[in-house]
Design an enzyme around this catalytic site. Sequence first.
Site, PDB file in Angstrom:
ATOM      1  N   HIS A 135       0.861  -1.163  -0.007  1.00  0.00           N
ATOM      2  CA  HIS A 135      -0.020  -0.078  -0.090  1.00  0.00           C
ATOM      3  C   HIS A 135       1.043   1.214   0.162  1.00  0.00           C
ATOM      4  O   HIS A 135       0.637   2.188  -0.994  1.00  0.00           O
ATOM      5  CB  HIS A 135      -0.967  -0.036   1.211  1.00  0.00           C
ATOM      6  CG  HIS A 135      -1.916   1.160   1.446  1.00  0.00           C
ATOM      7  ND1 HIS A 135      -3.337   1.118   1.087  1.00  0.00           N
ATOM      8  CD2 HIS A 135      -1.559   2.412   1.862  1.00  0.00           C
ATOM      9  CE1 HIS A 135      -3.821   2.193   1.274  1.00  0.00           C
ATOM     10  NE2 HIS A 135      -2.851   3.075   1.808  1.00  0.00           N
ATOM     11  N   GLU A 136       2.044   1.395   0.858  1.00  0.00           N
ATOM     12  CA  GLU A 136       2.561   2.751   0.970  1.00  0.00           C
ATOM     13  C   GLU A 136       3.641   2.273  -0.179  1.00  0.00           C
ATOM     14  O   GLU A 136       3.740   3.815  -0.625  1.00  0.00           O
ATOM     15  CB  GLU A 136       3.549   2.442   2.253  1.00  0.00           C
ATOM     16  CG  GLU A 136       2.845   2.234   3.596  1.00  0.00           C
ATOM     17  CD  GLU A 136       1.650   3.377   3.734  1.00  0.00           C
ATOM     18  OE1 GLU A 136       1.873   4.495   3.064  1.00  0.00           O
ATOM     19  OE2 GLU A 136       0.798   3.238   4.585  1.00  0.00           O
ATOM     20  N   HIS A 193       1.554   4.065  -3.146  1.00  0.00           N
ATOM     21  CA  HIS A 193       1.399   5.639  -2.852  1.00  0.00           C
ATOM     22  C   HIS A 193       2.924   6.178  -3.332  1.00  0.00           C
ATOM     23  O   HIS A 193       2.744   7.240  -4.320  1.00  0.00           O
ATOM     24  CB  HIS A 193       1.414   6.083  -1.220  1.00  0.00           C
ATOM     25  CG  HIS A 193       0.109   5.861  -0.680  1.00  0.00           C
ATOM     26  ND1 HIS A 193      -1.143   6.351  -1.720  1.00  0.00           N
ATOM     27  CD2 HIS A 193      -0.300   5.551   0.445  1.00  0.00           C
ATOM     28  CE1 HIS A 193      -1.975   6.304  -0.866  1.00  0.00           C
ATOM     29  NE2 HIS A 193      -1.600   5.587   0.343  1.00  0.00           N
ATOM     30  N   HIS A 200      -5.730   6.544  -2.712  1.00  0.00           N
ATOM     31  CA  HIS A 200      -6.563   5.577  -2.407  1.00  0.00           C
ATOM     32  C   HIS A 200      -7.879   5.378  -3.366  1.00  0.00           C
ATOM     33  O   HIS A 200      -8.213   6.640  -3.921  1.00  0.00           O
ATOM     34  CB  HIS A 200      -7.297   6.201  -0.767  1.00  0.00           C
ATOM     35  CG  HIS A 200      -6.115   6.207   0.207  1.00  0.00           C
ATOM     36  ND1 HIS A 200      -5.761   7.465   0.995  1.00  0.00           N
ATOM     37  CD2 HIS A 200      -5.209   5.052   0.635  1.00  0.00           C
ATOM     38  CE1 HIS A 200      -4.950   6.917   1.951  1.00  0.00           C
ATOM     39  NE2 HIS A 200      -4.534   5.634   1.461  1.00  0.00           N
ATOM     40  N   TYR A 221     -10.062   1.565   1.315  1.00  0.00           N
ATOM     41  CA  TYR A 221     -10.520   1.519   2.817  1.00  0.00           C
ATOM     42  C   TYR A 221     -11.634   0.500   3.091  1.00  0.00           C
ATOM     43  O   TYR A 221     -12.470   0.186   1.996  1.00  0.00           O
ATOM     44  CB  TYR A 221     -10.723   2.845   3.317  1.00  0.00           C
ATOM     45  CG  TYR A 221      -9.527   3.639   3.716  1.00  0.00           C
ATOM     46  CD1 TYR A 221      -8.205   3.277   3.393  1.00  0.00           C
ATOM     47  CD2 TYR A 221      -9.704   5.118   4.285  1.00  0.00           C
ATOM     48  CE1 TYR A 221      -7.109   4.033   3.628  1.00  0.00           C
ATOM     49  CE2 TYR A 221      -8.589   5.631   4.359  1.00  0.00           C
ATOM     50  CZ  TYR A 221      -7.353   5.300   4.231  1.00  0.00           C
ATOM     51  OH  TYR A 221      -6.156   6.021   4.434  1.00  0.00           O
TER      52      TYR A 221
HETATM   53 ZN   LIG Z   1      -2.893   5.058   2.250  1.00  0.00          ZN
END
Ligand SMILES: [Zn+2]
Length: 283
Positions: free
Chosen positions: A163-164, A167, A173, A219
């Site tokens: 996830h990071e 980014h 997101h 999310y």
């Molecule tokens: Zn994030």
Amino acid sequence: MTPVLLFLLLSLMSRTVFSAPPNAADEDPDLESMDISEILETANKGLDSREFPDGDIRVNRKRNAVPCTARGCKWPKSRWSRYVYIPVRISWSFSRAERNVIIRSLVSFYRSTCIRFRWRSYQRDYLSFYPGTGCWSYLGRQGGRQLISLQKRGCVYTRTVQHEVLHALGFHHEQVRSDRDQHVSILYQNIQPGRAHNFRKVATNNLGTPYDYNSVMHYGRFAFSKNRQPTIIPKPNANAVIGRASRMSANDIKRVNILYQCSESKLKTRFSELLSETITHSS
Ligand SMILES: [Zn+2]
């Protein structure tokens, strides 16, 4: 040493690609039940929302607020290579097991993308993984040493690292995508006070890929809920499963390949060669 020899040596070092270490530590089974937003919410409780207006994406005060789609945000692919090589450092403050989880997560990009990580030697721009407070990253390539924080307790898991890193590759997101209102409803009345900024819609470039409930960038249904009621509801099927990805989805991978112009046919032909790439990780 002659300048030519030195150059060759540095070139060899800089192209050294690592592969997954053997016997990597298993992840904490307790975390299997937590979705990515629960992990981030738990680890990032103390972060200042002025520094993190988009959850776990840190604002770079040194750069102006140009969208990440602007030029200069992608990691470069050299003209003579099919791969995007991203130099990395991993703090020695992580345990061997934690380093292995991080490395294994980075190597997970190899199977189906043209992203490759190599140990940073002299390169100016690189990702630096360190055990800071919370799990967070900057959006896209920032220039220079670019931190990715993975708090020791609560962040060192494959899906969090993926996830990071996504980014840092330039991805937002999923639930803030420009077209999200066609796919989810945000229930602001259930969001914790001061946390609504996490749901701010962004003018993202979706690269022609479908909205994906199963993206590791999505999310969960109860993200930042103040009352155990949902904050994100999918539509038209309100019961669809959202935000439960434990790994990058096929769409996450597809987006990387589109943004970085990875050639799938070349990736397939080169996959067997990957298996012979050596481990250079020492500890
Ligand atoms: Zn994030």
